[in-house]
Motif scaffolding. Structure first.
Motif, mmCIF file in Angstrom:
data_model
loop_
_atom_site.group_PDB
_atom_site.id
_atom_site.type_symbol
_atom_site.label_atom_id
_atom_site.label_comp_id
_atom_site.label_asym_id
_atom_site.label_seq_id
_atom_site.Cartn_x
_atom_site.Cartn_y
_atom_site.Cartn_z
ATOM 1 N N GLN A 1 4.679 5.841 6.975
ATOM 2 C CA GLN A 1 3.841 7.065 6.199
ATOM 3 C C GLN A 1 4.438 8.281 6.749
ATOM 4 O O GLN A 1 4.760 9.207 5.992
ATOM 5 C CB GLN A 1 2.381 6.903 6.241
ATOM 6 C CG GLN A 1 1.609 8.187 5.541
ATOM 7 C CD GLN A 1 2.057 7.991 4.194
ATOM 8 O OE1 GLN A 1 1.400 6.872 3.383
ATOM 9 N NE2 GLN A 1 2.742 9.066 3.605
ATOM 10 N N TYR A 2 4.940 8.202 8.003
ATOM 11 C CA TYR A 2 5.293 9.540 8.540
ATOM 12 C C TYR A 2 6.695 9.722 8.195
ATOM 13 O O TYR A 2 7.018 10.851 7.916
ATOM 14 C CB TYR A 2 5.509 9.347 10.383
ATOM 15 C CG TYR A 2 5.516 10.309 10.971
ATOM 16 C CD1 TYR A 2 4.604 11.426 11.342
ATOM 17 C CD2 TYR A 2 6.869 10.866 11.482
ATOM 18 C CE1 TYR A 2 4.906 12.576 12.023
ATOM 19 C CE2 TYR A 2 7.284 11.816 12.232
ATOM 20 C CZ TYR A 2 6.331 12.764 12.471
ATOM 21 O OH TYR A 2 6.564 13.916 13.281
ATOM 22 N N ARG B 1 2.748 0.699 9.570
ATOM 23 C CA ARG B 1 1.789 1.457 8.797
ATOM 24 C C ARG B 1 2.144 2.952 8.855
ATOM 25 O O ARG B 1 2.297 3.901 8.161
ATOM 26 C CB ARG B 1 0.442 1.170 8.370
ATOM 27 C CG ARG B 1 -0.370 1.959 7.424
ATOM 28 C CD ARG B 1 -1.863 1.419 7.164
ATOM 29 N NE ARG B 1 -1.860 -0.026 6.804
ATOM 30 C CZ ARG B 1 -1.957 -0.202 5.654
ATOM 31 N NH1 ARG B 1 -1.989 0.628 4.629
ATOM 32 N NH2 ARG B 1 -2.106 -1.560 5.252
ATOM 33 N N LYS C 1 8.162 8.806 5.030
ATOM 34 C CA LYS C 1 8.030 9.040 3.916
ATOM 35 C C LYS C 1 7.674 10.559 3.989
ATOM 36 O O LYS C 1 8.363 11.233 3.080
ATOM 37 C CB LYS C 1 7.055 8.360 3.246
ATOM 38 C CG LYS C 1 7.334 6.708 2.862
ATOM 39 C CD LYS C 1 6.286 6.293 2.181
ATOM 40 C CE LYS C 1 6.412 6.481 0.626
ATOM 41 N NZ LYS C 1 5.528 5.602 -0.174
ATOM 42 N N ASP C 2 6.926 11.158 4.763
ATOM 43 C CA ASP C 2 6.402 12.500 4.784
ATOM 44 C C ASP C 2 7.174 13.477 5.148
ATOM 45 O O ASP C 2 7.524 14.513 4.629
ATOM 46 C CB ASP C 2 5.015 12.877 5.620
ATOM 47 C CG ASP C 2 3.841 12.219 5.025
ATOM 48 O OD1 ASP C 2 3.654 11.590 3.844
ATOM 49 O OD2 ASP C 2 2.800 11.956 5.870
ATOM 50 N N ASP D 1 0.844 -1.426 0.112
ATOM 51 C CA ASP D 1 0.245 -0.005 -0.021
ATOM 52 C C ASP D 1 1.017 1.396 0.080
ATOM 53 O O ASP D 1 0.457 2.190 -0.519
ATOM 54 C CB ASP D 1 -0.933 0.106 1.082
ATOM 55 C CG ASP D 1 -1.980 -0.729 1.040
ATOM 56 O OD1 ASP D 1 -2.072 -1.556 0.025
ATOM 57 O OD2 ASP D 1 -2.617 -1.430 2.094
ATOM 58 N N LEU D 2 2.043 1.324 0.740
ATOM 59 C CA LEU D 2 2.805 2.466 1.025
ATOM 60 C C LEU D 2 4.080 2.447 0.127
ATOM 61 O O LEU D 2 4.607 3.551 0.094
ATOM 62 C CB LEU D 2 3.531 2.612 2.322
ATOM 63 C CG LEU D 2 2.363 2.885 3.173
ATOM 64 C CD1 LEU D 2 2.952 2.675 4.759
ATOM 65 C CD2 LEU D 2 1.421 3.953 3.230
#
Length: 273
Positions: free
Chosen positions: A247-248, A243, A250-251, A35-36
């Motif tokens: 995401q954190y 998850r 990557k941001d 997903d990521l």
């Protein structure tokens, strides 16, 4: 401009005594990383390959986000650990050179026969202070068995946690093996942090990971993050922490890579100099 930080995510997949745990982990980890679009590495116990090769083969056939390396056959330590956690001292002996050679060679054969993988990397069970800097004899065994990168510096001077972030990837050139790269495991591994702070404390663990990412984002360094199959899904079967953490990161601008891909980058950079 500082270099962008790198996050290397590696899972020690080692729950050989309960293949159902590995199956549940593989389902959840596939969902999160696909997903990521976040590559990662499985450091597989040879016994896990024996017990779960069909599931691993199916994942390898269907997804490109996973790198397959080894964690010895039966979790034999490469070096003796004398762990001082501030309360107790515990000694766990490493295997003999003959044992280690057998464990590494057997797992390499399993990865080739069951998954069609030529193994390049290994995580040393439990991890060690200074990795294999003091063991050129073990590096010779690994080199002879085709190992090109190791993940063995996973403890500090007390054979405990955390490993400082200024311990960054390096080669074993002084030991006579310039072609072997060590990728340290930095900070706290998931098992140790969660044992101290509570397995159900998912919010606390995620907050800890986010704060660490914040601290590292502007330093342009490599973060070798250590996790496991069984620990990742304990109290968190859907890997919600991983998850949110990925995401954190990557941001914040972290590049997320598997170990083999980053090894190839480093080798390419070295040859171009």
């Amino acid at each position: 401009m500082p270099r962008e930080p790198v996050l290397l995510i590696g899972y020690d997949v080692e729950k050989a005594d309960d293949p159902s745990v590995v199956r549940r982990f593989l389902r959840s980890v596939r969902s999160v990383h696909e997903d990521l679009e976040a590559p990662c590495t499985f450091f597989l116990l040879g016994r896990v390959v024996e017990n779960n090769w069909r599931e691993l083969w199916d994942l390898k056939r269907r997804s490109t986000f996973f790198d397959y390396e080894q964690h010895t056959y039966s979790h034999v330590l490469l070096k003796t650990v004398c762990m001082d956690d501030g309360k107790h001292i515990r000694l766990v002996r490493g295997g003999s050179p003959d044992q280690i050679e057998h464990e590494v060679a057997k797992t390499n054969r399993l990865l080739e026969e069951k998954l069609g993988v030529e193994c390049w990397g290994i995580t040393g069970p439990w991890g060690y202070y200074r990795g294999l800097c003091d063991r050129p004899d073990l590096l010779e065994i690994l080199s002879r068995n085709g190992i090109r990168f190791t993940r063995t510096w996973a403890r500090n001077e007390r054979d405990w946690q955390p490993v400082p972030f200024d311990v960054q990837p390096f080669t074993y050139e002084p030991q006579g093996f310039p072609g072997i790269v060590e990728f340290p495991l930095n900070g706290w591994q998931d098992v140790h942090w969660r044992e101290l702070n509570g397995w159900e404390n998912l919010d606390g663990y995620l907050a800890f990971l986010k704060q660490t990412a914040d601290d590292l984002a502007d330093r342009g360094i490599v973060w070798g993050y250590g996790s496991h199959d069984w620990s990742s899904i304990r109290a968190d079967p859907e890997l919600s922490v991983m998850r949110a953490f990925i995401q954190y990161a990557k941001d914040l601008g972290f590049r997320i890579l598997d170990y083999r891909s980053y090894y190839l980058e480093l080798v390419g950079e070295s040859r171009s100099k």
